[in-house]
Enzyme design. Structure first.
Site, PDB file in Angstrom:
ATOM      1  N   GLU A 198       0.823  -1.216   0.000  1.00 45.03           N
ATOM      2  CA  GLU A 198       0.000   0.000   0.000  1.00 45.03           C
ATOM      3  C   GLU A 198       0.853   1.259   0.000  1.00 45.03           C
ATOM      4  O   GLU A 198       0.457   2.280  -0.534  1.00 45.03           O
ATOM      5  CB  GLU A 198      -0.932   0.008   1.216  1.00 45.03           C
ATOM      6  N   LYS A 199       2.030   1.165   0.600  1.00 46.10           N
ATOM      7  CA  LYS A 199       2.887   2.345   0.721  1.00 46.10           C
ATOM      8  C   LYS A 199       4.347   1.908   0.736  1.00 46.10           C
ATOM      9  O   LYS A 199       4.653   0.730   0.991  1.00 46.10           O
ATOM     10  CB  LYS A 199       2.535   3.135   1.980  1.00 46.10           C
ATOM     11  N   ASP A 207      -7.436  -3.767   5.602  1.00 45.09           N
ATOM     12  CA  ASP A 207      -8.767  -3.209   5.829  1.00 45.09           C
ATOM     13  C   ASP A 207      -9.409  -2.987   4.463  1.00 45.09           C
ATOM     14  O   ASP A 207      -8.796  -3.232   3.427  1.00 45.09           O
ATOM     15  CB  ASP A 207      -8.711  -1.908   6.648  1.00 45.09           C
ATOM     16  N   ASP A 219      -2.947  -2.711   2.974  1.00 46.62           N
ATOM     17  CA  ASP A 219      -3.243  -2.780   4.402  1.00 46.62           C
ATOM     18  C   ASP A 219      -4.459  -3.682   4.635  1.00 46.62           C
ATOM     19  O   ASP A 219      -5.347  -3.762   3.777  1.00 46.62           O
ATOM     20  CB  ASP A 219      -3.515  -1.383   4.959  1.00 46.62           C
ATOM     21  N   ARG A 225      -4.661   1.116  12.246  1.00 49.32           N
ATOM     22  CA  ARG A 225      -5.975   1.570  11.758  1.00 49.32           C
ATOM     23  C   ARG A 225      -7.013   0.450  11.883  1.00 49.32           C
ATOM     24  O   ARG A 225      -7.810   0.213  10.983  1.00 49.32           O
ATOM     25  CB  ARG A 225      -5.867   2.050  10.315  1.00 49.32           C
ATOM     26  N   TYR A 262      -0.537  -3.018  13.291  1.00 51.02           N
ATOM     27  CA  TYR A 262      -1.299  -2.131  12.400  1.00 51.02           C
ATOM     28  C   TYR A 262      -2.290  -1.267  13.194  1.00 51.02           C
ATOM     29  O   TYR A 262      -3.148  -1.792  13.896  1.00 51.02           O
ATOM     30  CB  TYR A 262      -2.056  -2.991  11.382  1.00 51.02           C
TER      31      TYR A 262
END
Length: 549
Positions: A7-8, A108, A106, A332, A330
């Site tokens: 994701e990043k 989610d 991520d 979030r 993680y």
């Protein structure tokens, strides 16, 4: 070629560090290994694609006109974000060469969508696997990489995020245009932004402010008596509060507070010197299990109470602890449970806590690592689990004050899982006296258990004024007689609700159903995650401040 899409960049580097070397760096990618077994790791930078603007669908929609509303695309389109267009080109080239893609967004729904949409946009036809990484320590990443799943299992998660994205587009664009144009007709300037989440949140604040502004303080009266048992071995005097009587309903407000001084004085006078009888006597030790480990919203609420930290500050700090220092999992997450397999990692995690935070060294020595709280429950864990410390025993550099506080708070909630229940000693006596009913109650912590790790709020709530007594009560039984030796009436003034803080507003967003009167809507909202998501709530509050709303 096996292609990992993170994701990043920080997650991409963590994945590359867990793969066999040697490591070769390129523009927007990392190659791990050599020959046919080589893997390439690349990444998104958040969303590389965004929903197309209205004019992309219909040139007429470029201008804001009431007669064109509502705008509703027949076929939804995405377009590259200009700020990250180069990374999209890198990924497009790599995806065309890949024989297997590993989705490492991520864990989610937003993380699922932002990689899925790139894979689809680039027209990938090869198999796609999914890896769920909650912990950036090398051993945890390596463990996650060995447990890939079919990405199709997560299709509903992606669809959920896509539905939310399109709802935001339809709600925000149409209603922002409608209200802006309507107000301009009335002579107002500017853009009046409306959002699917931001506007209901703003509505909570406005409603609360209106309630405070229109609040009219009223006096009410708290009536207590002092009594004791004359016949038994324990003649300790105790206080009891008057219980509202239905026959006096016209003198009570909606919270059953007595509004008549005359009635209060009459009851007090009639009770003084009179005998009474114990109608009910209850004494028990109530056990209280430790609170579950933290989700992001729970962390933001607790940090707001304890440290007065804003929601965005808490999220940014937790993100640093996760990405830069690799000290927490993680952040979030909307889950407060842990996978049962994680229980075996507890010794390493507790040891890491004591090394990173010396103030918790004693607590780390006292916990019982064989004790298993209700937190470990596979049935309550989906794509991600509660936020807990990792087994990493040193940060990447010195922790800031905020980072130390948030790490300490997360660690406390983890250590609580290995401590005994708190035991509360509770007692209650219900009394019939002078044709009225009174109640005496006591509460005390008999065994602190996990509560020794509980942080006190910076702004604790005032003691409950309705609690007549917290002192130990005499151990009387049903049918025992008592004598009222004194009575007392105190005038109180009703108070308006407090203005929202970051902590209380976040709590309201996560429990939004209690602000809704429609029973069907309330039922639906109870079954969802509340207003906004764990990852977006802080940003919503920042947006409202930035727009001067």
């Amino acid at each position: 070629m096996r292609l990992f899409i993170a994701e990043k960049p920080s997650l991409g580097r963590a994945i590359a560090a867990a793969l066999p070397g040697p490591l070769q760096k390129g523009p927007g990618w990392l190659r791990c290994g050599e020959g046919e077994d080589a893997c390439v790791v690349s990444w998104c930078i958040g969303h590389l694609l965004e929903p197309a603007e209205p004019a992309r669908y219909n040139p007429r929609w470029k201008n804001w006109r009431l007669e064109d509303l509502p705008v509703f695309p027949d076929q939804w389109q995405l377009e590259p974000k200009e700020s990250v267009a180069q990374q999209l080109k890198v990924l497009t080239s790599l995806i065309r060469k890949a024989t297997v893609i590993v989705h490492a967004g991520d864990p989610d729904r937003e993380g699922q969508l932002l990689v899925d949409e790139v894979i689809k946009y680039c027209g990938a036809s090869c198999p796609v696997e999914r890896v769920l990484i909650n912990d950036l320590t090398p051993s945890a990443v390596a463990r996650a990489l060995s447990q890939t799943r079919d990405n199709r299992e997560f299709r509903r998660l992606s669809h959920s995020a896509l539905a939310r994205q399109r709802a935001d587009w339809l709600y925000g664009i149409n209603l922002t245009r409608f209200y802006t144009l309507s107000y301009r007709q009335q002579g107002a300037d500017g853009v009046w932004s409306v959002g699917r989440v931001q506007t209901p949140v703003l509505g909570l604040v406005v409603r609360r402010d209106d309630t405070i502004a229109g609040f009219e303080p009223k006096p009410w009266y708290r009536l207590t008596i002092t009594a004791h048992n004359e016949d038994g071995p324990d003649t300790t005097p105790f206080d009891a509060r008057w219980l509202p009587a239905e026959s006096l309903r016209e003198h009570l407000d909606e919270e059953d507070r007595l509004l008549s001084r005359e009635i209060a004085d009459q009851i007090a006078q009639a009770a003084r010197g009179q005998p009474g009888k114990i109608l009910d006597a209850r004494f028990r030790d109530r056990r209280e299990a430790p609170p579950l480990p933290l989700s992001l919203s729970a962390l933001q609420i607790e940090a707001g109470k304890a440290f007065r930290m804003g929601a965005k500050d808490v999220l940014d700090t937790a993100q640093n602890l996760y990405e830069k220092h690799q000290l927490i999992t993680y952040p979030r997450s909307d889950c407060r449970y842990l996978p049962e397999a994680h229980f075996s990692q507890a010794p390493a995690v507790v040891q890491a806590i004591t090394r990173v935070d010396g103030s918790l060294a004693d607590a780390g020595q006292q916990v019982d690592l064989q004790h298993r709280s209700a937190a470990w429950n596979d049935k309550k864990v989906d794509a991600h689990h509660a936020i807990i410390p990792t087994s990493r025993s040193r940060p990447s550099g010195r922790l800031s004050e905020a980072e130390s506080r948030i790490y300490n708070l997360i660690s406390r909630f983890y250590l609580m899982q290995f401590m005994t229940d708190a035991v509360h000693r509770e007692g209650r006596l219900d009394i019939a006296l002078a044709d009225q009913r009174f109640r005496a109650s006591e509460t005390a912590v008999a065994e602190a258990g996990w509560k020794v790790l509980q942080l006190r709020a910076r702004d604790p709530a005032p003691d409950d004024q309705e609690q007549a007594s917290r002192k130990p009560l005499p151990r009387l039984a049903k049918g025992d007689t008592v004598l009222c030796t004194d009575s007392n009436v105190k005038e109180r003034i009703t108070q308006p609700p407090q203005p929202f803080t970051d902590a209380t507003l976040l709590s309201a967003m996560t429990n939004i159903a209690r602000f809704v009167s429609d029973p069907e809507l309330r039922k639906t909202l109870r079954e969802t995650d509340g207003l906004g998501t764990e990852a977006t709530r802080a940003a919503i509050l920042e947006t409202l401040f930035r727009r001067d709303y």
